[in-house]
Write an enzyme that holds these catalytic residues in place. Structure first.
Site, PDB file in Angstrom:
ATOM      1  N   ASP A  60       0.893  -1.115   0.121  1.00  0.00           N
ATOM      2  CA  ASP A  60      -0.010   0.054  -0.049  1.00  0.00           C
ATOM      3  C   ASP A  60       0.947   1.439   0.076  1.00  0.00           C
ATOM      4  O   ASP A  60       1.850   1.308   0.659  1.00  0.00           O
ATOM      5  CB  ASP A  60      -0.852   0.067   1.139  1.00  0.00           C
ATOM      6  N   CYS A 100      -7.061   3.713  -1.876  1.00  0.00           N
ATOM      7  CA  CYS A 100      -6.971   2.170  -1.618  1.00  0.00           C
ATOM      8  C   CYS A 100      -7.935   1.473  -2.196  1.00  0.00           C
ATOM      9  O   CYS A 100      -7.708   0.457  -2.981  1.00  0.00           O
ATOM     10  CB  CYS A 100      -6.925   2.151  -0.163  1.00  0.00           C
ATOM     11  N   LYS A 148      -4.335  -7.547   3.560  1.00  0.00           N
ATOM     12  CA  LYS A 148      -5.529  -6.427   3.372  1.00  0.00           C
ATOM     13  C   LYS A 148      -5.881  -6.676   1.836  1.00  0.00           C
ATOM     14  O   LYS A 148      -5.227  -6.750   0.768  1.00  0.00           O
ATOM     15  CB  LYS A 148      -4.678  -5.013   3.199  1.00  0.00           C
ATOM     16  N   HIS A 271      -2.336  25.286  -8.776  1.00  0.00           N
ATOM     17  CA  HIS A 271      -3.526  24.620  -9.565  1.00  0.00           C
ATOM     18  C   HIS A 271      -4.602  24.735  -8.417  1.00  0.00           C
ATOM     19  O   HIS A 271      -4.439  24.323  -7.360  1.00  0.00           O
ATOM     20  CB  HIS A 271      -3.406  23.580 -10.166  1.00  0.00           C
ATOM     21  N   ASP A 333      -1.187  -0.563  -4.667  1.00  0.00           N
ATOM     22  CA  ASP A 333      -2.306   0.153  -4.860  1.00  0.00           C
ATOM     23  C   ASP A 333      -2.196   1.471  -5.659  1.00  0.00           C
ATOM     24  O   ASP A 333      -3.180   1.963  -6.438  1.00  0.00           O
ATOM     25  CB  ASP A 333      -3.376   0.063  -3.883  1.00  0.00           C
ATOM     26  N   HIS A 334      -1.282   2.355  -5.023  1.00  0.00           N
ATOM     27  CA  HIS A 334      -1.236   3.588  -5.572  1.00  0.00           C
ATOM     28  C   HIS A 334       0.230   3.867  -4.884  1.00  0.00           C
ATOM     29  O   HIS A 334       1.008   3.018  -4.297  1.00  0.00           O
ATOM     30  CB  HIS A 334      -2.153   4.615  -4.966  1.00  0.00           C
TER      31      HIS A 334
END
Length: 553
Positions: A60, A100, A148, A271, A333-334
């Site tokens: 994760d 997630c 997980k 931004h 996941d990221h």
């Protein structure tokens, strides 16, 4: 510790061990185990033999850039480096949603986020959805999951849900605790994320006691929490995950002087969506260079601990003579911003958040090979079917990685589906006040927001601006327009944004109605309470105004 000395031993070719009768399949509280269905077809080697085993380790919040140069210079990752030497590294792998649950939903379904409507950490896949593991089980694989999962729903507080539903309300409230570091004083303590280590132990025990006996192939999934930041306990029930925690043992694996301090745009030049994200993450205040470097150092140390758990799995496969029969995949996941762009956490299309690690090694997989093609997590589903030799029976968003990584392959899923030169990522959750869409293609990264008009788009040339500091969309209007047209041909993003807004309102109204007279008190005491309670009437009024505004579908 044994994982630091095993590198040389692992390079020795393992000999095949005898096979024994498979035990009776079972299901227990430590994970989900299932026996095989019909005998499996041939796998990636293209021979009429038993298909390879598969071990997928998914962490994760692991920034994919850390797995290759120059990110790999900041921390010792011996087992990721081992996989690079003996397998294939995908240099441009991305999450399909930088948070997630939606990301994992894409990985387990092989479908983009808007197709499964996995909008936030509370809304993922339908409970009855058929995943790649379900298909592999029906095709003859023993299957097991530890750790997980989070592809149907994550374990998240009411604050997380309400923040996601109300992200386009016209107010600005801090939702997170300020990111901090915490050093465990024990100089020899290695098991910092104890839950992950326990799940790693369970996976190892399953390999030793059960998988070693199987006469048919198995697939093992291990989901880790690390290197996700830890919850900050001092903020109570509605805590924000904002503590980077490690011990001196892991911190010694980090090359402190090599840590880069990221450049930040002035607050006035950010931004508008980035500013909103930085504010809600409580990062618009002052940070010293030491604070920033420490956060990044502790994060890299957490990556080193993650690498060690991956190593325990690889070591066990080697010791059991299973390594040469098993395809090992490592991904996440990221990523984790770790103070890139004045943010921590994810929820961003910047590289630190959206770029994930992806490595494969095993029989038929090219060794010491780097793939530059654009790939993403939805590709894992058809890849695993290819490994198992299972034909593709449905339309998926992803494409098998086997044609890119195998020495002698036969793709069962991709013969009539040439891989496109782009990947799509989208985000609809908290900490960002507009649905966000990213198209990564060639050297360009194009980011569009909401309906394409309410917030200006961003365009980055990653070949000349890898840190994504210069939005060149105004300089290259023709390229911007072309990429926007390409994005709209893939996803009708104004329509999707409107659908998400309608969903958010409906969910919020249902929650509000369920509270009755307690609504005012409850909403004032969620994670944003420090800001909210200064002007509660103002913020409650902003929500009421939002609820009155129609969202056209």
């Amino acid at each position: 510790m044994r994982w630091w000395s095993v590198g040389v031993a692992l390079m020795v070719a393992a000999s095949a061990g005898p096979t024994r009768a498979a035990p009776t399949p079972r299901t227990d509280s430590l994970g989900e185990s299932a026996g095989p269905g019909r005998p499996p077809p041939r796998g990636v080697t293209g021979r009429e033999t038993r298909a390879p085993n598969v071990v997928l380790v998914a962490s994760d919040s692991f920034d994919g850039r850390v797995t290759f140069h120059p990110g790999n210079q900041t921390v010792a990752l011996p087992f990721i480096n081992f996989m690079k030497k003996h397998g294939t590294l995908f240099l441009n792998a991305y999450t399909n949603s930088p948070i997630c649950c939606p990301s994992r939903a894409a990985m387990w379904s092989g479908l983009f986020t808007h197709l499964t409507e996995s909008w936030n950490n509370f809304k993922g896949l339908d409970q009855n959805y058929t995943t790649w593991m379900d298909i592999l089980q029906k095709s003859g694989y023993y299957t097991q999951k530890f750790g997980k999962l989070d592809y149907t729903s994550g374990h998240h507080s009411i604050s997380n849900r309400v923040e996601a539903w109300t992200r386009d309300v016209d107010f600005l409230l801090r939702q997170e605790g300020r990111p901090v570091v915490n050093l465990i004083p024990d100089k020899i303590k290695t098991r910092i994320m104890e839950e992950d280590w326990q799940n790693t132990d369970k996976a190892i025990n399953w390999l030793r006691k059960e998988a070693i006996n199987f006469t048919q192939p198995f697939v093992l999934y291990l989901g880790l929490n690390l290197p996700h930041p830890y919850p900050s306990p001092y903020t109570g029930e509605n805590f924000g995950s904002s503590t980077f925690q490690t011990s001196p043992y892991w911190l010694e694996k980090v090359f402190y002087k090599a840590i880069k301090i990221p450049k930040w745009s002035p607050l006035s030049e950010m931004h508008p969506v980035d500013y909103y994200s930085s504010y809600t993450k409580n990062c618009t205040g002052e940070f010293t260079k030491k604070e920033i470097r420490d956060i990044r150092a502790f994060y890299y140390a957490m990556c080193a601990e993650t690498d060690a758990m991956l190593g325990e799995i690889i070591l066990t496969l080697y010791q059991l003579n299973l390594l040469q029969k098993t395809i090992v995949i490592f991904t996440s996941d990221h990523g984790e911003l770790a103070m890139d762009h004045r943010q921590f956490y994810k929820m961003s299309m910047y590289e630190a958040s959206s770029h994930v690690p992806l490595l494969m090694m095993g029989p038929g997989i090219k060794a010491n090979f780097h793939v530059p093609d654009m790939v993403s997590l939805v590709d894992i589903y058809p890849t695993l079917l290819d490994i198992a030799g299972v034909p593709l029976h449905q339309n998926l968003s992803g494409y098998s990685l086997i044609p890119l990584s195998s020495e002698t392959f036969h793709s069962y899923t991709q013969s009539a589906r040439p891989r496109p030169p782009w990947i799509l990522s989208e985000f609809h959750g908290c900490n960002v006040n507009a649905s966000t869409y990213m198209l990564r293609m060639d050297k360009w990264k194009y980011i569009a927001y909401s309906d394409g008009t309410s917030s200006p788009p961003q365009l980055f040339d990653l070949s000349s601006d890898p840190d994504e500091l210069a939005n060149v969309a105004p300089r290259f209007p023709e390229i911007t327009q072309s990429l926007d047209q390409k994005l709209r041909s893939i996803i009708n993003y104004p329509l999707v944004s409107a659908s998400v807004h309608q969903y958010n309102k409906k969910q919020f109204i249902n929650w509000k109605d369920s509270l009755g007279q307690n609504y005012t008190k409850v909403i004032a005491n969620l994670r944003w309470h420090q800001d909210w309670q200064k002007e509660p009437i103002k913020y409650e009024g902003a929500i009421n105004q939002w609820l009155k505004t129609n969202t056209n579908l």
